[in-house]
Design a protein around this motif. Structure first.
Motif, short mmCIF file in Angstrom:
data_model
loop_
_atom_site.label_atom_id
_atom_site.label_comp_id
_atom_site.label_asym_id
_atom_site.label_seq_id
_atom_site.Cartn_x
_atom_site.Cartn_y
_atom_site.Cartn_z
N ALA A 152 0.81 -1.22 0.00
CA ALA A 152 0.00 0.00 0.00
C ALA A 152 0.84 1.26 0.00
CB ALA A 152 -0.93 0.01 1.21
N ARG A 187 4.99 2.74 -0.94
CA ARG A 187 6.30 2.45 -1.50
C ARG A 187 7.21 3.65 -1.33
NH1 ARG A 187 6.28 1.44 -7.73
NH2 ARG A 187 4.79 -0.15 -7.06
N CYS A 218 3.15 4.66 -8.80
CA CYS A 218 2.35 4.56 -7.58
C CYS A 218 1.03 5.31 -7.74
CB CYS A 218 3.13 5.13 -6.40
SG CYS A 218 4.44 4.05 -5.78
N ILE A 246 -1.10 3.50 -5.00
CA ILE A 246 -0.13 3.15 -3.96
C ILE A 246 0.42 4.47 -3.40
CG2 ILE A 246 2.10 2.04 -3.50
CD1 ILE A 246 1.51 0.26 -6.00
#
Length: 354
Positions: free
Chosen positions: A110, A112, A123, A128
């Motif tokens: 979830a 990065r 993302c 993300i």
């Protein structure tokens, strides 16, 4: 209008790592569960359309953690806090960075920690949370800069040479209102070497807590865009932490950008520590920055978990209300996208050489 109707926001600054590392008594929380305390966690980020941003490692003093939401009523001129012990600063920096990497490891994909603008774009496209490892104040780095090399390999991609206190690299701007940012000397010789090393490694240099002399030292030395991740217009709010028109012009001319700080003491023309201000004050600041810099050079730098923010925002869940206020003020959907994330991607690509 629902959150889904808005673009995700990539944000220039938050202090959630500090609040997780050293929470205020009775306000302990973790990143993966919604909390009534603070501004940012994963569930609330999803609600507010927070796509990621600069996750700051700020080393608090050993015995206390003064934050901007405790500033006195204006006028005030606070002395610079004392310098930190380098051994303590390095140990704490590593501990806080480890907290960010543990969040990444435990997030089940979830969140990065991103090392390229391409990582961030990926993302955002896949919902993300994109996190940049940022250090706010370089006390953990010694004069030979060995620590900088190691931290870069660990993922450091953005660095503020100073917070608002002195270190071996330079002098921060003290918290003062009303006041000019032209307070004190600029970079030391070690600070000038740090700027050159950041340029070589393509680490972004954050100007937000530098005084004006330090700002101009970086402007003369750096070959990268000038960036202030969480600062506002001094012409509207004459805080020492804000940027003069001349500084804004230099940022524009370098291809850089400014992230709007949501802290009320840096937004309000009267500098008061009063969160009951309308969103029109934020719109006024953004409109001024856009007029001075151009639409391609402005974004958001909320200072979530590091400042007292307007009650109409509340926490990260209130981001859509700001986007709605900007829309109501006449900003187009294309301009909103630039403010929300496109401008940050542009300046990071330039800085990181992508």
């Amino acid at each position: 209008m629902t959150t889904a109707a808005w673009p995700l926001i990539f944000d220039g600054h938050n202090d959630v790592i500090l609040e997780l590392y050293r929470p205020q008594p009775g306000k302990e929380r973790d990143f993966f569960h919604p909390s009534p305390h603070g501004h940012l966690d994963l569930p609330r980020a999803r609600v507010g359309g927070f796509g990621g941003g600069f996750f700051a490692v700020y080393v608090p003093p050993p015995t206390s953690s003064p934050t901007v939401d405790r500033l006195p009523e204006p006028p005030y001129h606070l002395p610079l806090p004392p310098a930190l012990d380098p051994t303590y600063a390095l140990r704490t920096t590593l501990a806080m960075a480890a907290r960010l990497f543990r969040i990444e490891a435990e997030s089940q994909g979830a969140l990065r920690v991103c090392r390229t603008a391409g990582d961030i774009a990926d993302c955002l496209a896949n919902n993300i949370i994109a996190a940049i490892f940022h250090i706010e104040g370089a006390e953990a780095i010694g004069p030979d800069l060995d620590e900088l090399e190691v931290l870069y390999q660990a993922g450091l991609r953005s660095l503020g040479p100073v917070w608002s206190r002195p270190n071996i690299f330079g002098y921060g701007v003290p918290f003062a209102f009303p006041a000019s940012p032209d307070i004190g000397p600029g970079l030391t010789e070690a600070g000038k070497a740090l700027v050159k090393a950041c340029n070589r490694l393509r680490i972004m240099i954050d100007l937000s807590h530098l005084n004006e002399a330090g700002f101009w030292d970086v402007a003369r030395l750096s070959d990268a865009p000038l960036v202030a991740t969480h600062s506002n217009a001094h012409a509207i709010c004459p805080s020492s932490r804000n940027l003069t028109d001349r500084q804004l012009d230099a940022i524009r001319d370098s291809g850089g950008m400014v992230g709007l700080n949501f802290g009320v003491t840096f937004l309000r023309p009267d500098g008061k520590r009063d969160a009951t201000m309308p969103l029109s004050v934020m719109v006024q600041q953004i409109s001024y920055l856009v007029e001075r810099l151009g639409i391609d050079h402005v974004g958001f730098g909320s200072d979530f978990d590091g400042a007292l923010i307007p009650k109409e925002i509340g926490d990260v869940r209130g981001l859509p209300r700001l986007l709605q206020a900007l829309t109501d003020a006449g900003f187009t959907s294309a301009e909103i996208r630039k403010l929300a994330y496109e401008n940050w991607l542009r300046v990071l690509r330039l800085t990181w050489g992508e």
